[in-house]
Scaffold this motif. Structure first.
Motif, PDB file in Angstrom:
ATOM      1  N   THR A   1       0.830  -1.202   0.000  1.00 50.84           N
ATOM      2  CA  THR A   1       0.000   0.000   0.000  1.00 50.84           C
ATOM      3  C   THR A   1       0.869   1.258   0.000  1.00 50.84           C
ATOM      4  O   THR A   1       2.024   1.242   0.439  1.00 50.84           O
ATOM      5  CB  THR A   1      -0.906   0.032   1.244  1.00 50.84           C
ATOM      6  OG1 THR A   1      -0.085   0.169   2.401  1.00 50.84           O
ATOM      7  CG2 THR A   1      -1.768  -1.221   1.337  1.00 50.84           C
ATOM      8  N   ASP A   2       0.298   2.342  -0.473  1.00 48.37           N
ATOM      9  CA  ASP A   2       0.997   3.629  -0.441  1.00 48.37           C
ATOM     10  C   ASP A   2       1.340   4.016   0.992  1.00 48.37           C
ATOM     11  O   ASP A   2       2.409   4.582   1.253  1.00 48.37           O
ATOM     12  CB  ASP A   2       0.148   4.721  -1.089  1.00 48.37           C
ATOM     13  CG  ASP A   2       0.007   4.543  -2.595  1.00 48.37           C
ATOM     14  OD1 ASP A   2       0.834   3.806  -3.190  1.00 48.37           O
ATOM     15  OD2 ASP A   2      -0.918   5.125  -3.183  1.00 48.37           O
TER      16      ASP A   2
ATOM     17  N   GLN B   1       5.445   4.929   5.120  1.00 49.03           N
ATOM     18  CA  GLN B   1       5.989   4.666   6.461  1.00 49.03           C
ATOM     19  C   GLN B   1       7.403   4.119   6.373  1.00 49.03           C
ATOM     20  O   GLN B   1       8.277   4.486   7.162  1.00 49.03           O
ATOM     21  CB  GLN B   1       5.088   3.689   7.227  1.00 49.03           C
ATOM     22  CG  GLN B   1       5.547   3.429   8.655  1.00 49.03           C
ATOM     23  CD  GLN B   1       5.563   4.684   9.503  1.00 49.03           C
ATOM     24  OE1 GLN B   1       4.595   5.422   9.552  1.00 49.03           O
ATOM     25  NE2 GLN B   1       6.678   4.948  10.167  1.00 49.03           N
ATOM     26  N   GLU B   2       7.662   3.257   5.405  1.00 47.71           N
ATOM     27  CA  GLU B   2       9.004   2.702   5.242  1.00 47.71           C
ATOM     28  C   GLU B   2      10.017   3.778   4.830  1.00 47.71           C
ATOM     29  O   GLU B   2      11.172   3.738   5.243  1.00 47.71           O
ATOM     30  CB  GLU B   2       9.006   1.547   4.242  1.00 47.71           C
ATOM     31  CG  GLU B   2       8.431   0.269   4.824  1.00 47.71           C
ATOM     32  CD  GLU B   2       9.161  -0.197   6.082  1.00 47.71           C
ATOM     33  OE1 GLU B   2      10.321  -0.625   5.979  1.00 47.71           O
ATOM     34  OE2 GLU B   2       8.567  -0.136   7.179  1.00 47.71           O
TER      35      GLU B   2
ATOM     36  N   ALA C   1      14.837   6.793   6.976  1.00 44.49           N
ATOM     37  CA  ALA C   1      15.577   7.972   7.430  1.00 44.49           C
ATOM     38  C   ALA C   1      15.720   8.026   8.947  1.00 44.49           C
ATOM     39  O   ALA C   1      16.786   8.381   9.459  1.00 44.49           O
ATOM     40  CB  ALA C   1      14.888   9.241   6.925  1.00 44.49           C
ATOM     41  N   ASP C   2      14.665   7.656   9.657  1.00 39.15           N
ATOM     42  CA  ASP C   2      14.652   7.842  11.111  1.00 39.15           C
ATOM     43  C   ASP C   2      15.202   6.662  11.908  1.00 39.15           C
ATOM     44  O   ASP C   2      15.726   6.854  13.003  1.00 39.15           O
ATOM     45  CB  ASP C   2      13.227   8.117  11.595  1.00 39.15           C
ATOM     46  CG  ASP C   2      12.663   9.409  11.034  1.00 39.15           C
ATOM     47  OD1 ASP C   2      13.446  10.248  10.528  1.00 39.15           O
ATOM     48  OD2 ASP C   2      11.429   9.582  11.084  1.00 39.15           O
TER      49      ASP C   2
ATOM     50  N   HIS D   1       3.439 -11.469   6.670  1.00 36.70           N
ATOM     51  CA  HIS D   1       3.832 -10.087   6.990  1.00 36.70           C
ATOM     52  C   HIS D   1       2.562  -9.258   7.076  1.00 36.70           C
ATOM     53  O   HIS D   1       1.984  -8.866   6.055  1.00 36.70           O
ATOM     54  CB  HIS D   1       4.788  -9.564   5.912  1.00 36.70           C
ATOM     55  CG  HIS D   1       5.378  -8.245   6.222  1.00 36.70           C
ATOM     56  ND1 HIS D   1       5.046  -7.102   5.536  1.00 36.70           N
ATOM     57  CD2 HIS D   1       6.297  -7.869   7.154  1.00 36.70           C
ATOM     58  CE1 HIS D   1       5.730  -6.085   6.014  1.00 36.70           C
ATOM     59  NE2 HIS D   1       6.491  -6.524   7.009  1.00 36.70           N
ATOM     60  N   GLU D   2       2.133  -9.024   8.304  1.00 41.19           N
ATOM     61  CA  GLU D   2       0.846  -8.349   8.563  1.00 41.19           C
ATOM     62  C   GLU D   2       0.679  -7.010   7.840  1.00 41.19           C
ATOM     63  O   GLU D   2      -0.352  -6.758   7.225  1.00 41.19           O
ATOM     64  CB  GLU D   2       0.688  -8.164  10.080  1.00 41.19           C
ATOM     65  CG  GLU D   2      -0.674  -7.711  10.501  1.00 41.19           C
ATOM     66  CD  GLU D   2      -1.657  -8.854  10.655  1.00 41.19           C
ATOM     67  OE1 GLU D   2      -2.844  -8.597  10.441  1.00 41.19           O
ATOM     68  OE2 GLU D   2      -1.241  -9.974  10.980  1.00 41.19           O
ATOM     69  N   PRO D   3       1.711  -6.100   7.872  1.00 40.19           N
ATOM     70  CA  PRO D   3       1.501  -4.780   7.253  1.00 40.19           C
ATOM     71  C   PRO D   3       1.211  -4.809   5.753  1.00 40.19           C
ATOM     72  O   PRO D   3       0.561  -3.920   5.235  1.00 40.19           O
ATOM     73  CB  PRO D   3       2.813  -4.045   7.528  1.00 40.19           C
ATOM     74  CG  PRO D   3       3.414  -4.731   8.694  1.00 40.19           C
ATOM     75  CD  PRO D   3       2.987  -6.168   8.577  1.00 40.19           C
TER      76      PRO D   3
END
Length: 122
Positions: A2-3, A8-9, A14-15, A100-102
């Motif tokens: 999904t977008d 989020q990835e 970066a974080d 992989h749930e997400p």
């Protein structure tokens, strides 16, 4: 994927990922064309620009990881046939498969076992 997951990835890269990994890049004529990110002996990411697939760059990046850590592990989506073929050719073997749930996709955990020393001499 999904977008929302991809967004989020990007943020996680970066974080979270880059500050907590050892990362090597491959430049061609001053332009980054690929990279590998390691969290210990875990391959967190290995990506190449598609124009550079099959030219030995991915193998060189994996060789770097293997020379530093010996045994390696990685997770790859089952649907990622390009990645699975690369890992298989390199010598990775299947450890487990999980959901992989997400993303709603199957995820494979693979392991490369270095022969001889568990960690090569530097």
């Amino acid at each position: 994927m999904t977008d929302e997951f991809i967004a989020q990835e990007r943020k996680n890269t970066a974080d979270i990922y880059l500050p907590n990994t050892d990362t090597w890049v491959v430049e061609v004529n001053g332009v980054v064309r690929g990279f590998i990110a390691l969290m210990g002996n875990e391959v967190g990411a290995i990506f190449l620009h598609p124009d550079y697939h099959g030219k030995g760059i991915g193998k060189a990046l994996m060789d770097k990881a293997q020379s530093m850590h010996g045994n390696l592990e990685v997770e790859v989506f089952k649907a990622n046939t390009v990645g699975r073929r690369f890992y298989s050719r390199y010598g990775f073997e299947h450890l487990e498969e999980k959901f992989h749930e997400p993303t709603g996709q199957q995820l494979l955990r693979l392991k490369f076992t270095a022969h001889g020393l568990s960690r090569p001499l530097q």
